[in-house]
Scaffold this motif. Structure first.
Motif, PDB file in Angstrom:
ATOM      1  N   ARG A  26      32.474  12.606  46.925  1.00  0.00           N
ATOM      2  CA  ARG A  26      33.246  12.943  48.126  1.00  0.00           C
ATOM      3  C   ARG A  26      32.578  12.349  49.366  1.00  0.00           C
ATOM      4  O   ARG A  26      33.227  11.775  50.225  1.00  0.00           O
ATOM      5  N   LYS A  27      31.259  12.455  49.420  1.00  0.00           N
ATOM      6  CA  LYS A  27      30.511  11.930  50.565  1.00  0.00           C
ATOM      7  C   LYS A  27      30.660  10.420  50.665  1.00  0.00           C
ATOM      8  O   LYS A  27      30.914   9.872  51.742  1.00  0.00           O
ATOM      9  N   SER A  28      30.536   9.725  49.532  1.00  0.00           N
ATOM     10  CA  SER A  28      30.635   8.266  49.556  1.00  0.00           C
ATOM     11  C   SER A  28      32.062   7.820  49.902  1.00  0.00           C
ATOM     12  O   SER A  28      32.251   6.806  50.584  1.00  0.00           O
ATOM     13  N   GLU A  84      27.262  18.579  37.754  1.00  0.00           N
ATOM     14  CA  GLU A  84      28.638  18.152  38.000  1.00  0.00           C
ATOM     15  C   GLU A  84      29.038  18.420  39.455  1.00  0.00           C
ATOM     16  O   GLU A  84      29.678  17.595  40.106  1.00  0.00           O
ATOM     17  N   ILE A  85      28.659  19.574  39.971  1.00  0.00           N
ATOM     18  CA  ILE A  85      28.954  19.906  41.373  1.00  0.00           C
ATOM     19  C   ILE A  85      28.284  18.893  42.291  1.00  0.00           C
ATOM     20  O   ILE A  85      28.896  18.388  43.249  1.00  0.00           O
ATOM     21  N   LEU A  86      27.045  18.557  42.019  1.00  0.00           N
ATOM     22  CA  LEU A  86      26.336  17.570  42.843  1.00  0.00           C
ATOM     23  C   LEU A  86      26.987  16.191  42.746  1.00  0.00           C
ATOM     24  O   LEU A  86      27.108  15.481  43.753  1.00  0.00           O
ATOM     25  N   ARG A  87      27.402  15.805  41.533  1.00  0.00           N
ATOM     26  CA  ARG A  87      28.043  14.508  41.343  1.00  0.00           C
ATOM     27  C   ARG A  87      29.329  14.425  42.165  1.00  0.00           C
ATOM     28  O   ARG A  87      29.578  13.445  42.866  1.00  0.00           O
ATOM     29  N   PRO A 143      15.397  22.741  32.898  1.00  0.00           N
ATOM     30  CA  PRO A 143      16.458  21.741  33.073  1.00  0.00           C
ATOM     31  C   PRO A 143      17.524  22.236  34.052  1.00  0.00           C
ATOM     32  O   PRO A 143      17.765  23.442  34.178  1.00  0.00           O
ATOM     33  N   VAL A 144      18.136  21.283  34.743  1.00  0.00           N
ATOM     34  CA  VAL A 144      19.218  21.617  35.673  1.00  0.00           C
ATOM     35  C   VAL A 144      20.489  21.806  34.843  1.00  0.00           C
ATOM     36  O   VAL A 144      20.832  20.958  34.028  1.00  0.00           O
ATOM     37  N   PRO A 145      21.201  22.915  35.036  1.00  0.00           N
ATOM     38  CA  PRO A 145      22.429  23.157  34.268  1.00  0.00           C
ATOM     39  C   PRO A 145      23.469  22.059  34.511  1.00  0.00           C
ATOM     40  O   PRO A 145      23.601  21.536  35.624  1.00  0.00           O
ATOM     41  N   ASP A 146      24.201  21.715  33.464  1.00  0.00           N
ATOM     42  CA  ASP A 146      25.216  20.667  33.553  1.00  0.00           C
ATOM     43  C   ASP A 146      26.269  20.977  34.615  1.00  0.00           C
ATOM     44  O   ASP A 146      26.725  20.070  35.324  1.00  0.00           O
TER      45      ASP A 146
END
Length: 70
Positions: free
Chosen positions: A63-65, A55-58, A48-51
């Motif tokens: 920021r990108k959007s 969060e960093i990706l979210r 699993p990807v760590p929470d």
């Protein structure tokens, strides 16, 4: 009695089929390594990807959007 260098020499001609056996052994080793590597890769992919990382990706996506809208 001490062995002289000449008395320890072995036949220079390889046994018949020794090269084929060596190649087959190398293939079997490579196959075993490949199986273990695939198993290890599957384990890593299925972790699993760590929470915290999610969060960093979210936040990066947000920021990108927001930059694209400006």
């Amino acid at each position: 009695m001490i062995d002289s260098p000449d008395s320890r020499k072995t036949s220079a001609a390889p046994e018949a089929g020794a090269g084929e056996a060596s190649l087959e052994e190398a293939r079997l080793r490579q196959q075993a390594i490949g199986v273990k590597l695939r198993h290890l890769f599957d384990e890593v992919v299925n972790e699993p990807v760590p929470d915290a990382f999610l969060e960093i990706l979210r936040r990066a996506d947000e920021r990108k959007s927001s930059e694209d809208k400006a």
